[in-house]
Design a protein around this motif. Structure first.
Motif, mmCIF file in Angstrom:
data_model
loop_
_atom_site.group_PDB
_atom_site.id
_atom_site.type_symbol
_atom_site.label_atom_id
_atom_site.label_comp_id
_atom_site.label_asym_id
_atom_site.label_seq_id
_atom_site.Cartn_x
_atom_site.Cartn_y
_atom_site.Cartn_z
ATOM 1 N N UNK A 26 -87.422 36.193 33.897
ATOM 2 C CA UNK A 26 -87.861 35.119 34.210
ATOM 3 C C UNK A 26 -88.042 34.013 32.973
ATOM 4 N N UNK A 27 -87.882 32.941 33.303
ATOM 5 C CA UNK A 27 -88.342 32.004 32.161
ATOM 6 C C UNK A 27 -89.641 31.982 31.708
ATOM 7 N N UNK A 28 -90.112 31.975 30.719
ATOM 8 C CA UNK A 28 -91.824 32.054 30.204
ATOM 9 C C UNK A 28 -92.134 33.314 29.809
ATOM 10 N N UNK A 29 -91.004 34.170 29.703
ATOM 11 C CA UNK A 29 -91.167 35.620 29.332
ATOM 12 C C UNK A 29 -91.139 35.439 27.679
ATOM 13 N N UNK A 30 -91.961 36.504 27.088
ATOM 14 C CA UNK A 30 -91.974 36.770 25.631
ATOM 15 C C UNK A 30 -91.507 38.321 25.706
ATOM 16 N N UNK A 31 -90.556 38.731 24.927
ATOM 17 C CA UNK A 31 -89.967 40.051 25.232
ATOM 18 C C UNK A 31 -90.005 40.352 23.483
ATOM 19 N N UNK A 32 -90.894 41.137 22.960
ATOM 20 C CA UNK A 32 -90.771 41.499 21.270
ATOM 21 C C UNK A 32 -90.685 43.112 21.024
ATOM 22 N N UNK A 33 -89.735 42.986 20.065
ATOM 23 C CA UNK A 33 -89.631 44.207 19.283
ATOM 24 C C UNK A 33 -88.851 45.527 20.367
ATOM 25 N N UNK A 34 -89.337 46.548 20.205
ATOM 26 C CA UNK A 34 -88.787 47.785 20.650
ATOM 27 C C UNK A 34 -89.087 48.121 22.061
ATOM 28 N N UNK A 35 -88.263 47.281 22.817
ATOM 29 C CA UNK A 35 -88.491 47.305 24.209
ATOM 30 C C UNK A 35 -87.096 47.596 24.670
ATOM 31 N N UNK A 36 -87.241 48.450 25.736
ATOM 32 C CA UNK A 36 -85.961 48.708 26.523
ATOM 33 C C UNK A 36 -86.084 48.568 28.142
ATOM 34 N N UNK A 37 -85.545 48.023 28.925
ATOM 35 C CA UNK A 37 -85.705 47.628 30.242
ATOM 36 C C UNK A 37 -84.308 47.956 30.892
ATOM 37 N N UNK A 38 -84.305 48.860 31.961
ATOM 38 C CA UNK A 38 -83.384 49.531 32.665
ATOM 39 C C UNK A 38 -82.748 48.472 33.848
ATOM 40 N N UNK A 39 -81.705 49.049 34.311
ATOM 41 C CA UNK A 39 -80.810 48.598 35.264
ATOM 42 C C UNK A 39 -81.897 47.958 36.544
ATOM 43 N N UNK A 40 -81.687 46.640 37.002
ATOM 44 C CA UNK A 40 -81.999 46.181 38.194
ATOM 45 C C UNK A 40 -83.422 45.909 38.209
ATOM 46 N N UNK A 41 -84.081 46.072 36.921
ATOM 47 C CA UNK A 41 -85.485 45.660 36.873
ATOM 48 C C UNK A 41 -85.814 44.391 36.715
ATOM 49 N N UNK A 42 -86.855 43.859 36.977
ATOM 50 C CA UNK A 42 -87.127 42.446 36.992
ATOM 51 C C UNK A 42 -88.764 42.213 35.900
ATOM 52 N N UNK A 43 -88.575 41.195 35.341
ATOM 53 C CA UNK A 43 -89.684 40.873 34.407
ATOM 54 C C UNK A 43 -89.943 39.368 34.775
ATOM 55 N N UNK A 74 -93.188 51.635 21.095
ATOM 56 C CA UNK A 74 -92.164 51.477 22.085
ATOM 57 C C UNK A 74 -92.848 51.079 23.339
ATOM 58 N N UNK A 75 -91.924 50.298 24.063
ATOM 59 C CA UNK A 75 -91.977 50.239 25.673
ATOM 60 C C UNK A 75 -90.625 50.525 26.243
ATOM 61 N N UNK A 76 -90.884 51.389 27.144
ATOM 62 C CA UNK A 76 -89.819 51.876 28.045
ATOM 63 C C UNK A 76 -90.022 51.694 29.336
ATOM 64 N N UNK A 77 -89.030 50.779 30.036
ATOM 65 C CA UNK A 77 -89.211 50.437 31.411
ATOM 66 C C UNK A 77 -87.883 50.988 31.977
ATOM 67 N N UNK A 78 -87.951 51.510 33.218
ATOM 68 C CA UNK A 78 -86.592 52.480 33.864
ATOM 69 C C UNK A 78 -86.105 51.272 34.649
ATOM 70 N N UNK A 79 -85.529 51.834 35.857
ATOM 71 C CA UNK A 79 -84.608 51.177 36.624
ATOM 72 C C UNK A 79 -85.487 50.486 37.908
ATOM 73 N N UNK A 80 -85.228 49.302 38.566
ATOM 74 C CA UNK A 80 -85.555 48.737 39.725
ATOM 75 C C UNK A 80 -87.067 48.516 39.641
#
Length: 191
Positions: free
Chosen positions: A30-47, A59-65
């Motif tokens: 979504x607009x307004x988010x800040x995502x910095x550095x070694x982040x991985x976000x999986x399929x169908x996820x939402x921030x 590291x930050x790792x986020x799975x699916x959905x």
């Protein structure tokens, strides 16, 4: 896994220390988010709106959905002398993280739930199908078992969750996955 378009309006993607966030093309940011550095976000996820995910030191790792709801802050800690493992932030699949949560250097297993305004600290663990209640603080190294409800400051186990409660959390995951599609379309149309 593809890199999120760097010019996506309203989203700050910040590479640092040679690491650029990697966000699956089906994820909604979504607009307004800040995502910095070694982040991985999986399929169908939402921030959701105005979240900060800062992986400048580890590291930050986020799975699916998985969904991270509005105003939440996610961070991690690096390895240090006496702590070679450090505190990465590991979030599984189908996780719900409520509005204004602070999630720091912990592990949340698949289908875990973090309530509104809750805090999960370094090396704490939220088990599969477990719920950290709204406003709770899970202190360092505390481990929540599967299907447990913890609440309070500091958080303590209250009870085991019923099948109905687990089903309710799964409905929440499905709702956010569907709602993210609508918001993605609305944001695109607004441009």
């Amino acid at each position: 896994m593809t890199q999120y378009p760097p010019r996506h309006p309203g989203v700050n993607i910040v590479p640092i220390h040679g690491k650029t966030p990697k966000i699956h093309e089906t994820a909604f940011i979504a607009p307004g988010c800040t995502i910095i550095g070694d982040v991985e976000i999986g399929a169908g996820s939402s921030i959701w709106y105005n979240c900060v995910l800062r992986a400048d030191v580890f590291t930050i790792r986020i799975g699916e959905r998985t969904n991270v709801q509005d105003g939440s802050v996610l961070h991690c800690d690096p390895p240090r002398p006496g702590d070679d493992e450090g505190c990465p932030l590991i979030i599984g699949d189908d996780v719900l993280i409520g509005h204004m949560a602070m999630v720091h250097g912990c592990t949340i297993h698949d289908r875990g739930f973090v309530g509104l305004g809750a805090i999960a600290m370094n090396k704490s663990v939220i088990g599969s199908d477990a719920m950290l209640g709204a406003g709770a603080m899970l202190t360092e190294r505390k481990v929540m078992g599967e299907r447990e409800l913890w609440a309070g400051r500091p958080a303590k186990k209250l009870k085991d969750l019923s099948d109905a409660a687990i089903a309710g959390m799964r409905i929440g995951v499905a709702h956010y996955a569907e709602n993210a599609k609508h918001h993605a379309a609305a944001v695109k149309d607004a441009l």
